[in-house]
Each structure stands twice: as structure tokens, then as C-alpha cells.
Design a protein around this motif. Sequence first.
Motif, short mmCIF file in Angstrom:
data_model
loop_
_atom_site.label_atom_id
_atom_site.label_comp_id
_atom_site.label_asym_id
_atom_site.label_seq_id
_atom_site.Cartn_x
_atom_site.Cartn_y
_atom_site.Cartn_z
N PRO A 114 0.82 -1.22 0.00
CA PRO A 114 0.00 0.00 0.00
C PRO A 114 0.85 1.26 0.00
O PRO A 114 2.04 1.25 0.33
CB PRO A 114 -0.81 -0.13 1.30
N GLN B 23 -1.77 5.39 3.14
CA GLN B 23 -2.69 4.36 3.62
C GLN B 23 -2.15 3.68 4.88
O GLN B 23 -2.91 3.37 5.81
CB GLN B 23 -2.91 3.32 2.51
N SER C 108 -3.76 3.60 8.65
CA SER C 108 -3.93 2.38 9.44
C SER C 108 -3.28 2.52 10.81
O SER C 108 -3.81 2.03 11.81
CB SER C 108 -3.33 1.19 8.69
N SER D 180 -2.18 -2.69 4.50
CA SER D 180 -1.75 -1.45 5.15
C SER D 180 -1.76 -1.61 6.66
O SER D 180 -0.82 -1.19 7.35
CB SER D 180 -2.65 -0.30 4.73
#
Length: 289
Positions: free
Chosen positions: A41, A45, A49, A224
Motif C-alpha cells: 500500500p 494508507q 492504518s 496497510s
Amino acid sequence: MKDHLLSRAVPLAKHLLVFAALIAFWEAAAAIGLIDVILLPEPHQIAASIWDLYVENRTIYRHFFITLYEALGGFLVGGALGLALAVGSSLNDSFRRYVSPYAILLNVTPGLALTPIVIAWFGFGYSSKIALGAIVCFFPVFVNTLIALTRSDAETLEMFRSMGASERQIFWKLRVPSALPMIFAGFKIAITTALVGAVVAEFSQATAGIGVLMQRLSFSLDMSAAIAALLSMSLLGLILFTLIELLDDRIVFWRRAARMDAVSRKRRARWTGEREKQSGKPQGRRRST
């Protein structure tokens, strides 16, 4: 003071610039399709997360402290055992001949191969993770301590003996202080390998821990969040390594000039205060006649 701050700020700024350039390249490569964002990712991203794991849902903390407990437990058990056996081996050649082959055998056996046996012996709880962490971190402490305690400067050793020092005095006043830097080097290796052992055991059989969380996220292809959990594992390893670094800095203070000067000033002030209490008046002052 300004020159000192500037000398530390310039390398830090260079590192930050390199990091920013890597992130920018990563984002650009993902934007033009050079990177498969499903498997790797984009940085924003992963950052989202991390925010979700630590701030919004806060799911990371329980797993984080469970793995921390397992790694610290494994390090304390394995480190204490390695230290004790190394000290015994350094004091007795016969003891060393019988212990060293088993220590080497334990080291050359892959920890991953021991995982099913350790889980069968200690069960599915914390004990198996601590046991595997202790097994994999035992050897660095053992071998570093043994080598350090059996290698002393010949001239210094001869000086101690010429002054009539006993074997106990030689051990505590010469061998142990000389060995401390290498012992702490073994501790730094052992603390990270204890974390590896705990996580490997979590991968095999566990219900909580950073290894379990990362495994679940990877199986659900939430890459992610899985990378965010991996970075959390790296953060945990950095925290544990820094803890040993701080202990090294406090205990083996004579290796660093700044720490040596600080400890010397502190001890001089304490010694001066004791002298003033004994004499009943401040030292270094003369009465006017």
C-alpha cells in the motif's frame, strides 16, 4: 552549546530529507502503477492504518503489551540462565567442558523447529512464548559473558596479583568490570532475539499478541494494517533495545567521557559533603585571623 546543537541537528536533518525522498518516491511509484498497491500500500494508507490502530480503534495496545511481556519474560529467564552458566564456566574449567557442548547444540538448533515441542511442553499460554524467547536469547548472553570473563589484560592481571589481590577480588574488581561492555553487547542481541522467539511462538499458536494481529490482518489482505502492525513490532524492538542501551550507559559509564565526568562530579560532591559532616565545617574555607 549552539555548535553542539548544530552538529546534532545537521545529521538529523539529512536523515529526514532522505526519508522524505523515499516516501515521495514510494507515493509517486504507486501513483503511476509501478507498485501493486494491494500488496504494498501507499504510505498515506499505512499512516491511516497506524492512526486507526493507535487512536480510533486502539486495538494495538493489548497485543503490544502482551508481546512486550512475553519478550521481557523470555529475556529475563534466558539472560539469567546464560549469565549464571557463563560465570560458572569461567570459574571452573571442568564445568565449562560439560556445559559448552550443550549450549552450542541449543544454539545450532533452529528455534522454529523447537516451537511445536515447546508448545507441547508449556501449553498454549504465555509460558510457551516466554520459554521459546528464553531458548533463543540464551546463547548470546552465555557466549559473550564467557568470552569476556575469561579474557583479561595480562599486565593488569599481573599487577593485581603482585599487589596480593585474592581470586575473589580479581574477579569482582578486574574481570567483571572489564567484561561488562561485552556482556551488555550480548544483552542487546538477546533482547531482540527474545522478541523474535515470542513472535514466532505467537505465529504458531496464540490468541493475542502483535504476531497474531499481523497474521490476521495479512490473511484478510488488509496489507496497510498488517504493515502498521509490523512497524509496531519494530517499535517494540527499538524500545527494548533502547532500554538496554540506557542501562549500559548508566552502568558502564566509564566508556563515555561525558558520563565519566558527570559521575566523577557527583561522587566528588558526595565525598566533599561527607567530609564536611565529619569535620563539622565546610571544606576549603579558611578562618580569618
